[in-house]
Scaffold this motif. Structure first.
Motif, mmCIF file in Angstrom:
data_model
loop_
_atom_site.group_PDB
_atom_site.id
_atom_site.type_symbol
_atom_site.label_atom_id
_atom_site.label_comp_id
_atom_site.label_asym_id
_atom_site.label_seq_id
_atom_site.Cartn_x
_atom_site.Cartn_y
_atom_site.Cartn_z
ATOM 1 N N UNK A 47 -0.148 -9.319 -55.118
ATOM 2 C CA UNK A 47 -1.345 -9.396 -54.287
ATOM 3 C C UNK A 47 -0.932 -9.105 -52.847
ATOM 4 N N UNK A 48 -1.919 -8.745 -52.004
ATOM 5 C CA UNK A 48 -1.609 -8.411 -50.608
ATOM 6 C C UNK A 48 -0.888 -9.563 -49.918
ATOM 7 N N UNK A 49 -1.219 -10.777 -50.316
ATOM 8 C CA UNK A 49 -0.590 -11.967 -49.741
ATOM 9 C C UNK A 49 0.931 -11.968 -49.903
ATOM 10 N N UNK A 50 1.434 -11.252 -50.901
ATOM 11 C CA UNK A 50 2.878 -11.207 -51.135
ATOM 12 C C UNK A 50 3.619 -10.547 -49.971
ATOM 13 N N UNK A 51 2.880 -9.837 -49.098
ATOM 14 C CA UNK A 51 3.527 -9.220 -47.937
ATOM 15 C C UNK A 51 4.137 -10.289 -47.030
ATOM 16 N N UNK A 52 3.555 -11.500 -47.017
ATOM 17 C CA UNK A 52 4.145 -12.596 -46.234
ATOM 18 C C UNK A 52 5.518 -12.948 -46.791
ATOM 19 N N UNK A 53 5.613 -12.951 -48.108
ATOM 20 C CA UNK A 53 6.890 -13.257 -48.755
ATOM 21 C C UNK A 53 7.897 -12.139 -48.473
ATOM 22 N N UNK A 54 7.405 -10.905 -48.475
ATOM 23 C CA UNK A 54 8.274 -9.767 -48.184
ATOM 24 C C UNK A 54 8.809 -9.863 -46.755
ATOM 25 N N UNK A 55 7.928 -10.256 -45.817
ATOM 26 C CA UNK A 55 8.355 -10.401 -44.420
ATOM 27 C C UNK A 55 9.435 -11.480 -44.304
ATOM 28 N N UNK A 56 9.239 -12.586 -45.033
ATOM 29 C CA UNK A 56 10.243 -13.665 -45.024
ATOM 30 C C UNK A 56 11.562 -13.153 -45.608
ATOM 31 N N UNK A 57 11.465 -12.409 -46.704
ATOM 32 C CA UNK A 57 12.671 -11.892 -47.354
ATOM 33 C C UNK A 57 13.414 -10.944 -46.414
ATOM 34 N N UNK A 59 13.317 -10.855 -43.109
ATOM 35 C CA UNK A 59 13.902 -11.618 -42.000
ATOM 36 C C UNK A 59 15.166 -12.334 -42.471
ATOM 37 N N UNK A 60 15.095 -12.944 -43.662
ATOM 38 C CA UNK A 60 16.253 -13.691 -44.182
ATOM 39 C C UNK A 60 17.416 -12.745 -44.466
ATOM 40 N N UNK A 62 17.898 -9.786 -43.144
ATOM 41 C CA UNK A 62 18.368 -9.271 -41.855
ATOM 42 C C UNK A 62 19.345 -10.231 -41.198
ATOM 43 N N UNK A 63 19.014 -11.524 -41.218
ATOM 44 C CA UNK A 63 19.899 -12.531 -40.627
ATOM 45 C C UNK A 63 21.227 -12.592 -41.381
ATOM 46 N N UNK A 64 21.152 -12.500 -42.710
ATOM 47 C CA UNK A 64 22.385 -12.613 -43.507
ATOM 48 C C UNK A 64 23.265 -11.376 -43.364
ATOM 49 N N UNK A 65 22.645 -10.211 -43.189
ATOM 50 C CA UNK A 65 23.432 -8.971 -43.098
ATOM 51 C C UNK A 65 24.005 -8.791 -41.693
ATOM 52 N N UNK A 66 23.168 -9.078 -40.677
ATOM 53 C CA UNK A 66 23.585 -8.724 -39.318
ATOM 54 C C UNK A 66 24.034 -9.915 -38.475
ATOM 55 N N UNK A 67 23.736 -11.128 -38.917
ATOM 56 C CA UNK A 67 24.007 -12.274 -38.065
ATOM 57 C C UNK A 67 25.449 -12.761 -38.110
ATOM 58 N N UNK A 68 25.770 -13.666 -37.185
ATOM 59 C CA UNK A 68 27.079 -14.328 -37.231
ATOM 60 C C UNK A 68 26.999 -15.459 -38.270
ATOM 61 N N UNK A 76 20.252 -17.753 -45.065
ATOM 62 C CA UNK A 76 20.387 -18.239 -46.445
ATOM 63 C C UNK A 76 19.390 -19.372 -46.709
ATOM 64 N N UNK A 77 19.179 -20.250 -45.707
ATOM 65 C CA UNK A 77 18.209 -21.339 -45.857
ATOM 66 C C UNK A 77 16.800 -20.791 -46.014
ATOM 67 N N UNK A 78 16.465 -19.764 -45.227
ATOM 68 C CA UNK A 78 15.135 -19.151 -45.315
ATOM 69 C C UNK A 78 14.974 -18.452 -46.661
ATOM 70 N N UNK A 79 16.032 -17.790 -47.130
ATOM 71 C CA UNK A 79 15.970 -17.107 -48.432
ATOM 72 C C UNK A 79 15.793 -18.126 -49.554
ATOM 73 N N UNK A 80 16.497 -19.248 -49.451
ATOM 74 C CA UNK A 80 16.381 -20.290 -50.475
ATOM 75 C C UNK A 80 14.962 -20.841 -50.506
#
Ligand code: ZN
Ligand code: ZN
Length: 162
Positions: A47-57, A59-60, A62-68, A76-80
């Motif tokens: 459903x279109x609402x799943x785009x919120x989940x995609x945005x969270x995924x 962001x999570x 992005x943080x795991x790949x590029x962050x310190x 990882x906490x956001x992904x969990x």
């Protein structure tokens, strides 16, 4: 190591607060055009609402790949949280999966019933129980509904407990 685990779990807990506020003030506010799909009859797996989940995924990830190291723990906490949301909200509460377990544990039952109430209230601005992993008691929800005199409908698009 312990500090990193702490950051991970604190992010996981904090995400429920972020998710509750986002659900109440964004998804039921200016972002309703996407979230509305979740409050209507459900036809397909997505459903279109799943785009919120995609945005969270995104962001999570992005943080795991590029962050310190610290940013990676937050990612990882956001992904969990996203994964738990998929299991609890999409799977157990809405049963969007082929396998449809019935919530029997008191906590899951409370979450399930509170979220049914969230969907039963037709006024999007005055709904109840915006959390995804925390739900107020039925008495609190009933008091809120009575105080606001909201018309509710038990025959919403989502199924009742078998
Ligand atoms: Zn909602
Ligand atoms: Zn829902």
């Amino acid at each position: 190591m312990i500090a990193h685990l702490l950051i991970f779990f604190c992010t996981l807990v904090a995400m429920e607060g972020v998710g509750t506020l986002a659900h109440k003030y964004i998804m039921h506010g200016p972002g309703w055009w996407l979230h509305r799909s979740h409050h209507e009859a459900h036809l397909g797996a997505l459903e279109a609402n799943d785009l919120y989940l995609l945005a969270l995924a995104l962001a999570a990830i992005g943080l795991m790949v590029m962050g310190d190291a610290v940013a990676q723990c937050i990612g990882a906490g956001a992904a969990a949280y996203g994964l738990i949301y998929v299991v609890f909200h999409d799977g157990l509460v809405h049963r969007h999966w082929p396998v449809r377990p019935s919530p029997r544990h008191p906590y899951l039952l409370r979450l399930y019933q509170a979220h049914l109430m969230h969907h039963a209230i037709k006024d999007r601005r005055n709904s109840v129980s915006f959390g995804f992993l925390y739900a107020p008691s039925q008495a609190t929800l009933n008091a809120h509904v009575q105080a606001s005199d909201e018309p509710t409908s038990a025959s919403g698009p989502h199924t009742q407990l078998d």
